[in-house]
Design a protein around this motif. Structure first.
Motif, PDB file in Angstrom:
ATOM      1  N   VAL A  54      -5.396   8.494  25.279  1.00  0.00           N
ATOM      2  CA  VAL A  54      -5.908   8.277  23.927  1.00  0.00           C
ATOM      3  C   VAL A  54      -7.051   9.246  23.647  1.00  0.00           C
ATOM      4  CG1 VAL A  54      -5.173   5.869  23.841  1.00  0.00           C
ATOM      5  CG2 VAL A  54      -7.417   6.442  24.797  1.00  0.00           C
ATOM      6  N   THR A  55      -7.576   9.216  22.417  1.00  0.00           N
ATOM      7  CA  THR A  55      -8.689  10.083  22.045  1.00  0.00           C
ATOM      8  C   THR A  55      -9.986   9.539  22.640  1.00  0.00           C
ATOM      9  OG1 THR A  55      -9.309   8.887  20.023  1.00  0.00           O
ATOM     10  CG2 THR A  55      -7.497  10.489  19.861  1.00  0.00           C
ATOM     11  N   ASP A  56     -11.059  10.295  22.495  1.00  0.00           N
ATOM     12  CA  ASP A  56     -12.359   9.850  23.009  1.00  0.00           C
ATOM     13  C   ASP A  56     -12.846   8.595  22.307  1.00  0.00           C
ATOM     14  OD1 ASP A  56     -12.495  11.867  24.869  1.00  0.00           O
ATOM     15  OD2 ASP A  56     -13.609  13.238  23.562  1.00  0.00           O
ATOM     16  N   ASP A  57     -12.376   8.366  21.077  1.00  0.00           N
ATOM     17  CA  ASP A  57     -12.718   7.144  20.349  1.00  0.00           C
ATOM     18  C   ASP A  57     -11.773   5.995  20.687  1.00  0.00           C
ATOM     19  OD1 ASP A  57     -14.893   8.213  18.989  1.00  0.00           O
ATOM     20  OD2 ASP A  57     -13.637   9.004  17.375  1.00  0.00           O
ATOM     21  N   LEU A  58     -10.923   6.203  21.700  1.00  0.00           N
ATOM     22  CA  LEU A  58      -9.945   5.206  22.146  1.00  0.00           C
ATOM     23  C   LEU A  58      -8.864   4.951  21.102  1.00  0.00           C
ATOM     24  CD1 LEU A  58     -12.250   2.567  23.928  1.00  0.00           C
ATOM     25  CD2 LEU A  58     -11.235   4.653  24.845  1.00  0.00           C
ATOM     26  N   MET A  59      -8.615   5.930  20.256  1.00  0.00           N
ATOM     27  CA  MET A  59      -7.532   5.837  19.279  1.00  0.00           C
ATOM     28  C   MET A  59      -6.233   6.365  19.872  1.00  0.00           C
ATOM     29  SD  MET A  59      -9.309   6.920  15.641  1.00  0.00           S
ATOM     30  CE  MET A  59      -7.709   7.302  14.935  1.00  0.00           C
ATOM     31  N   HIS A 107      -3.944   8.008  18.430  1.00  0.00           N
ATOM     32  CA  HIS A 107      -3.760   9.375  17.940  1.00  0.00           C
ATOM     33  C   HIS A 107      -4.807   9.584  16.852  1.00  0.00           C
ATOM     34  CE1 HIS A 107      -1.881  12.707  15.687  1.00  0.00           C
ATOM     35  NE2 HIS A 107      -1.233  12.996  16.791  1.00  0.00           N
ATOM     36  N   ARG A 108      -5.224  10.813  16.629  1.00  0.00           N
ATOM     37  CA  ARG A 108      -6.271  11.065  15.643  1.00  0.00           C
ATOM     38  C   ARG A 108      -5.868  10.636  14.235  1.00  0.00           C
ATOM     39  NH1 ARG A 108     -10.441  13.561  17.733  1.00  0.00           N
ATOM     40  NH2 ARG A 108     -10.199  14.834  19.632  1.00  0.00           N
ATOM     41  N   GLU A 109      -4.597  10.558  13.979  1.00  0.00           N
ATOM     42  CA  GLU A 109      -4.119  10.125  12.673  1.00  0.00           C
ATOM     43  C   GLU A 109      -3.618   8.686  12.683  1.00  0.00           C
ATOM     44  OE1 GLU A 109      -4.614  12.125  10.188  1.00  0.00           O
ATOM     45  OE2 GLU A 109      -5.345  13.695  11.532  1.00  0.00           O
ATOM     46  N   SER A 154       0.841  -1.190   0.000  1.00  0.00           N
ATOM     47  CA  SER A 154       0.000   0.000   0.000  1.00  0.00           C
ATOM     48  C   SER A 154       0.880   1.246   0.000  1.00  0.00           C
ATOM     49  CB  SER A 154      -0.916  -0.003   1.233  1.00  0.00           C
ATOM     50  OG  SER A 154      -1.748   1.122   1.228  1.00  0.00           O
ATOM     51  N   PRO A 155       1.365   1.638  -1.189  1.00  0.00           N
ATOM     52  CA  PRO A 155       2.284   2.780  -1.248  1.00  0.00           C
ATOM     53  C   PRO A 155       1.618   4.129  -1.054  1.00  0.00           C
ATOM     54  CG  PRO A 155       1.835   1.936  -3.448  1.00  0.00           C
ATOM     55  CD  PRO A 155       1.165   0.995  -2.496  1.00  0.00           C
ATOM     56  N   THR A 156       0.263   4.177  -1.094  1.00  0.00           N
ATOM     57  CA  THR A 156      -0.434   5.467  -1.007  1.00  0.00           C
ATOM     58  C   THR A 156      -1.107   5.710   0.340  1.00  0.00           C
ATOM     59  OG1 THR A 156      -2.440   4.504  -1.965  1.00  0.00           O
ATOM     60  CG2 THR A 156      -0.841   5.491  -3.490  1.00  0.00           C
ATOM     61  N   GLU A 157      -1.224   4.692   1.166  1.00  0.00           N
ATOM     62  CA  GLU A 157      -1.834   4.860   2.489  1.00  0.00           C
ATOM     63  C   GLU A 157      -1.034   4.081   3.525  1.00  0.00           C
ATOM     64  OE1 GLU A 157      -5.625   3.067   3.211  1.00  0.00           O
ATOM     65  OE2 GLU A 157      -5.178   1.295   2.011  1.00  0.00           O
ATOM     66  N   LYS A 158      -1.027   4.598   4.732  1.00  0.00           N
ATOM     67  CA  LYS A 158      -0.325   3.911   5.802  1.00  0.00           C
ATOM     68  C   LYS A 158      -1.140   2.709   6.278  1.00  0.00           C
ATOM     69  CE  LYS A 158       2.355   7.771   7.699  1.00  0.00           C
ATOM     70  NZ  LYS A 158       2.679   8.557   8.914  1.00  0.00           N
TER      71      LYS A 158
END
Length: 580
Positions: free
Chosen positions: A500-505, A507-509, A264-268
């Motif tokens: 973490v974020t409110d969505d339990l992530m 980081h937002r990215e 996937s060269p265009t997305e992480k």
């Protein structure tokens, strides 16, 4: 020319690390489109009415494949529900009189390969170092310690489809005999003066201050371990999570989030590396690793000393071979159990039942007695006040203090307090509060310990074995699994917990989701128990929709129909598309 991509495993939508309650809750919730947490009783009844009269009333189109999932019945399996939907599209006469329950589904039953490839749903794979079955570590621990009853009430479970699902399952299967009433926490209410005083002071609640209404008595029973295990199996079957290949027995040791030029060269994407060298690739990762990986011990054990002591999570058979041999020879045996939580009390009880002459129960604080591992104020009719105060806190430092106050260390239930007192009355158990081990000497020849304590315990004999029921530690910065993530995407931590974020992530990215104890700064004191598993799964599902774009790509007509069913938004907006 050989296709280079063919040498790599496919990129899945979701990779879950951990097949315990938190992992199961997340996997089930990702396949449930109408979770009970979103709908009130009135909305549930409207769903039932719509399904019962579908085809007779001029309703907003309800036959779209995603919305049609509400026709499912509660305890049917993933495959049988899929077949029923196919059949009901040509004939509905056999089930018109029945009111189906609100358990949604995804669109097609998974084959062996589809468990990973995710035909008709999010492609998912689960990694767990213990085994290839859901709840393997959980079930093994309860079996090893011979625990017959959960501490949790009936509404603590991992089913996203029905808050009262465990209660309903018990009734459907006729297993009311597998329930224990949690006595002493229902029916008595605090006076207005005491309640007002408590709300003005943020203080841990005492056992005697009961805040649960008599009307909720049915919820305050605890299930047997066998009943809970069977209920989890029904959830696994219902959502098609038992297909071969869904769970891989592998221990994840590193998580990396970056571009992959060959895949996937265009997305992480995430690259998850396991201890055996294998790698898996995923667009999102859910970290559901339970209470942590670091065993808390009062002192480090040498290789020689591990022959005479172990942490409670390392127990594979009980008692140890040398004690079992002495018991069989009717010789005197002495065991020390260190800890102050329910697990330590269960170990003490089991040692007595297995024939140990005397158990010395050592804890560094007082023996705390609570119905649950968190205060009743977080579970009873005033829990919204506590949760609102938690979520309204200005900083994570405040939330951490509230978590620590609500949990307040290890505790035992009133039932096990009674058991301990009975053993102590027969001189089989000697309890020592506010006591710590200050010196030790282990003899490999006799396989016994000589211990010194503060304050000293009079006539403490040679000890045959020490069990440490001292819990697990969690510090994100120390987890080998997250070293790469902490380096590439550093985040703040408080008390070892990630901010973490409110969505339990993470980081937002960075769509690395955490659940269970790791999400405590967002979920509250109950994050580490079964309630936290379900709450965490709910937040992850909403965050996953946004990350993977499911909410944006869903058919507009189906979305509008679903909103009309729920009574959400402007129900007259659909008239804009009508030709007059």
């Amino acid at each position: 020319m050989v296709d280079k991509k063919a040498t790599y495993p496919p990129i899945v939508d979701v990779l879950i690390v951990g097949a315990g309650p938190c992992g199961l809750a997340a996997a089930a919730r990702l396949r449930e489109e109408t979770p009970s947490a979103i709908f009130t009783d009135d909305e549930h009844q409207r769903y039932h009415w719509i399904n019962k009269h579908s085809g007779r009333m001029p309703l907003v189109q309800a036959h779209h494949r995603r919305v049609k999932g509400v026709r499912a019945e509660k305890w049917k399996t993933y495959n049988s529900r899929s077949r029923q939907r196919t059949y009901s599209s040509v004939s509905t006469s056999s089930n018109e009189s029945e009111a189906p329950s609100l358990s949604s589904s995804v669109d097609s039953a998974p084959d062996t390969e589809e468990a990973i490839m995710g035909e008709g749903s999010l492609s998912t794979i689960v990694l767990d170092g213990t085994g290839q079955r859901w709840m393997e570590r959980w079930n093994r621990a309860f079996e090893t310690l011979e625990i017959e009853q959960l501490r949790s009430p009936m509404f603590f479970h991992v089913d996203p489809g029905d808050r009262d699902g465990l209660l309903a399952y018990t009734g459907e299967t006729g297993r009311e005999g597998d329930l224990w009433e949690i006595t002493g926490c229902v029916g008595k209410e605090m006076s207005k003066h005491k309640r007002k005083k408590k709300m003005m002071r943020s203080k841990a609640q005492a056992v005697g201050e009961v805040e649960i209404d008599e009307r909720d008595r049915k919820d305050y029973f605890s299930p047997s371990t066998g009943l809970f295990a069977d209920y989890c199996e029904s959830i696994i079957s219902r959502y098609g999570l038992d297909a071969p290949g869904t769970i891989q027995q592998r221990e994840a040791c590193d998580i990396k989030y970056d571009y992959h030029m060959d895949l996937s060269p265009t997305e992480k994407i995430f690259t998850v590396t396991n201890t055996d060298g294998t790698q898996f690739y995923s667009r999102t990762v859910v970290l559901a690793i339970g209470p942590g990986r670091r065993k808390i011990l009062p002192f480090p054990l040498s290789a020689e000393e591990t022959n005479g002591a172990c942490h409670s999570t390392e127990i594979r058979s009980f008692p140890s071979p040398n004690i079992r041999q002495k018991v069989q020879q009717r010789r005197e045996t002495n065991v020390v159990v260190v800890g102050g939580g329910l697990s330590s009390a269960q170990l003490v009880d089991m040692a007595v039942r297995k024939g140990v002459t005397k158990v010395w129960f050592i804890m560094r604080s007082d023996l705390k007695v609570k119905h649950f591992d968190i205060d009743l104020s977080w579970m009873g009719k005033f829990k919204n006040y506590e949760k609102a105060a938690f979520w309204s806190a200005d900083t994570d430092e405040e939330r951490l203090k509230m978590i620590q106050a609500a949990r307040n260390g290890g505790s035992v239930t009133p039932r096990y307090q009674k058991v301990l007192r009975q053993h102590a009355a027969r001189h089989r158990v000697s309890m020592h509060t506010r006591t710590v081990i200050t010196g030790r000497e282990y003899s490999p020849e006799t396989q016994t310990w000589r211990l010194t304590t503060e304050p000293p315990i009079a006539d403490l004999p040679a000890i045959d074995y020490i069990y440490f029921a001292t819990g697990m530690g969690l510090d994100v910065q120390e987890l080998p699994l997250l070293q790469t993530m902490s380096r590439d995407y550093p985040i703040e931590t408080k008390g070892g917990l990630p901010c973490v974020t409110d969505d339990l992530m993470w980081h937002r990215e960075v769509p690395l989701f955490v659940t269970g104890r790791m999400g405590a700064l967002r979920l509250g004191p109950g994050a580490a128990n079964l309630e936290g598993a379900r709450l965490g799964a709910e937040r992850i599902a909403w965050g996953m929709d946004e990350v993977l774009g499911r909410a944006e790509t869903e058919d507009t007509t189906a979305q509008r129909s679903k909103e009309c069913f729920c009574g959400l938004g402007n129900r007259y907006a659909g008239l804009a598309d009508v030709s007059w």
